[in-house]
Design an enzyme around this catalytic site. Sequence first.
Site, PDB file in Angstrom:
ATOM      1  N   ILE A  59      13.502 -14.840   2.255  1.00 27.94           N
ATOM      2  CA  ILE A  59      12.326 -15.030   3.104  1.00 27.94           C
ATOM      3  C   ILE A  59      12.135 -16.535   3.169  1.00 27.94           C
ATOM      4  O   ILE A  59      12.079 -17.195   2.134  1.00 27.94           O
ATOM      5  CB  ILE A  59      11.062 -14.349   2.543  1.00 27.94           C
ATOM      6  CG1 ILE A  59      11.229 -12.814   2.532  1.00 27.94           C
ATOM      7  CG2 ILE A  59       9.840 -14.740   3.393  1.00 27.94           C
ATOM      8  CD1 ILE A  59      10.008 -12.054   2.044  1.00 27.94           C
ATOM      9  N   ALA A  60      12.105 -17.072   4.364  1.00 23.02           N
ATOM     10  CA  ALA A  60      11.939 -18.519   4.534  1.00 23.02           C
ATOM     11  C   ALA A  60      10.970 -18.782   5.674  1.00 23.02           C
ATOM     12  O   ALA A  60      10.983 -18.075   6.682  1.00 23.02           O
ATOM     13  CB  ALA A  60      13.285 -19.179   4.829  1.00 23.02           C
ATOM     14  N   VAL A  61      10.138 -19.798   5.498  1.00 21.60           N
ATOM     15  CA  VAL A  61       9.152 -20.173   6.515  1.00 21.60           C
ATOM     16  C   VAL A  61       9.255 -21.678   6.759  1.00 21.60           C
ATOM     17  O   VAL A  61       9.373 -22.460   5.812  1.00 21.60           O
ATOM     18  CB  VAL A  61       7.720 -19.788   6.069  1.00 21.60           C
ATOM     19  CG1 VAL A  61       6.687 -20.243   7.086  1.00 21.60           C
ATOM     20  CG2 VAL A  61       7.619 -18.275   5.848  1.00 21.60           C
ATOM     21  N   GLU A  67      14.950 -11.671  -6.044  1.00 20.02           N
ATOM     22  CA  GLU A  67      14.946 -12.774  -7.001  1.00 20.02           C
ATOM     23  C   GLU A  67      14.179 -13.929  -6.385  1.00 20.02           C
ATOM     24  O   GLU A  67      14.251 -14.139  -5.178  1.00 20.02           O
ATOM     25  CB  GLU A  67      16.371 -13.269  -7.298  1.00 20.02           C
ATOM     26  CG  GLU A  67      17.188 -12.344  -8.153  1.00 20.02           C
ATOM     27  CD  GLU A  67      18.286 -11.668  -7.355  1.00 20.02           C
ATOM     28  OE1 GLU A  67      18.435 -11.970  -6.152  1.00 20.02           O
ATOM     29  OE2 GLU A  67      18.985 -10.822  -7.933  1.00 20.02           O
ATOM     30  N   ASN A 105       8.772 -21.196  -8.074  1.00 18.34           N
ATOM     31  CA  ASN A 105       8.201 -20.930  -6.749  1.00 18.34           C
ATOM     32  C   ASN A 105       6.933 -20.079  -6.913  1.00 18.34           C
ATOM     33  O   ASN A 105       6.904 -18.895  -6.622  1.00 18.34           O
ATOM     34  CB  ASN A 105       9.228 -20.246  -5.844  1.00 18.34           C
ATOM     35  CG  ASN A 105       8.779 -20.197  -4.404  1.00 18.34           C
ATOM     36  OD1 ASN A 105       7.609 -20.393  -4.089  1.00 18.34           O
ATOM     37  ND2 ASN A 105       9.718 -19.930  -3.508  1.00 18.34           N
ATOM     38  N   TYR A 124       4.391 -12.064  -3.807  1.00 22.85           N
ATOM     39  CA  TYR A 124       5.012 -10.786  -4.178  1.00 22.85           C
ATOM     40  C   TYR A 124       4.114 -10.005  -5.138  1.00 22.85           C
ATOM     41  O   TYR A 124       3.966  -8.793  -5.014  1.00 22.85           O
ATOM     42  CB  TYR A 124       6.399 -11.016  -4.790  1.00 22.85           C
ATOM     43  CG  TYR A 124       7.350 -11.752  -3.870  1.00 22.85           C
ATOM     44  CD1 TYR A 124       7.474 -11.392  -2.528  1.00 22.85           C
ATOM     45  CD2 TYR A 124       8.113 -12.816  -4.322  1.00 22.85           C
ATOM     46  CE1 TYR A 124       8.334 -12.072  -1.682  1.00 22.85           C
ATOM     47  CE2 TYR A 124       8.978 -13.498  -3.479  1.00 22.85           C
ATOM     48  CZ  TYR A 124       9.081 -13.119  -2.161  1.00 22.85           C
ATOM     49  OH  TYR A 124       9.931 -13.793  -1.321  1.00 22.85           O
TER      50      TYR A 124
END
Length: 158
Positions: free
Chosen positions: A76-78, A110, A115, A122
């Site tokens: 997941i990247a923003v 993972e 982070n 999560y």
Amino acid sequence: MENRMKIQIVPMNGDHLDEVAELERVCFSDPWSRNMLSEELENDLAAFLVALDERGAVAGYAGMQVVLDEGYILNIAVRPDCRRQGVAGRLLQVFLDFARGNRLSFLTLEVRASNYAAIALYGSRGFRGVGRRKNYYEHPKEDAVLMTLNLAGEEEQG
């Protein structure tokens, strides 16, 4: 509550590859290449989504693989200028809805131990830390926290 950005979530396709590959380079020290991302589009076990901003540019993306009744969230990247506006949470929610709708037993992922924002996201969705993978990440070397959301038996409880 964070500001919510207007986004549209759609399945990733070949037109998004350049922007997603650039997002990988910006967000991760060991990014997936454009070619790796392209191969995932052909993978019947994988689902990749992009969040498009009002201009139609990729604000974020997420990938998941499903093996039997198990879901593995891959990435997941923003985009940095779109963070803290609900983009990752909206992408994650699509996978949660999919997992529940398809009666998956669990979702797992993972995340870098440092982070904290991702771990908090999560955790807010019910994922729990179930272990660590020592030195899983490179550049810098760091442990991964293994997080899992158990879905088996959810419908009996609800």
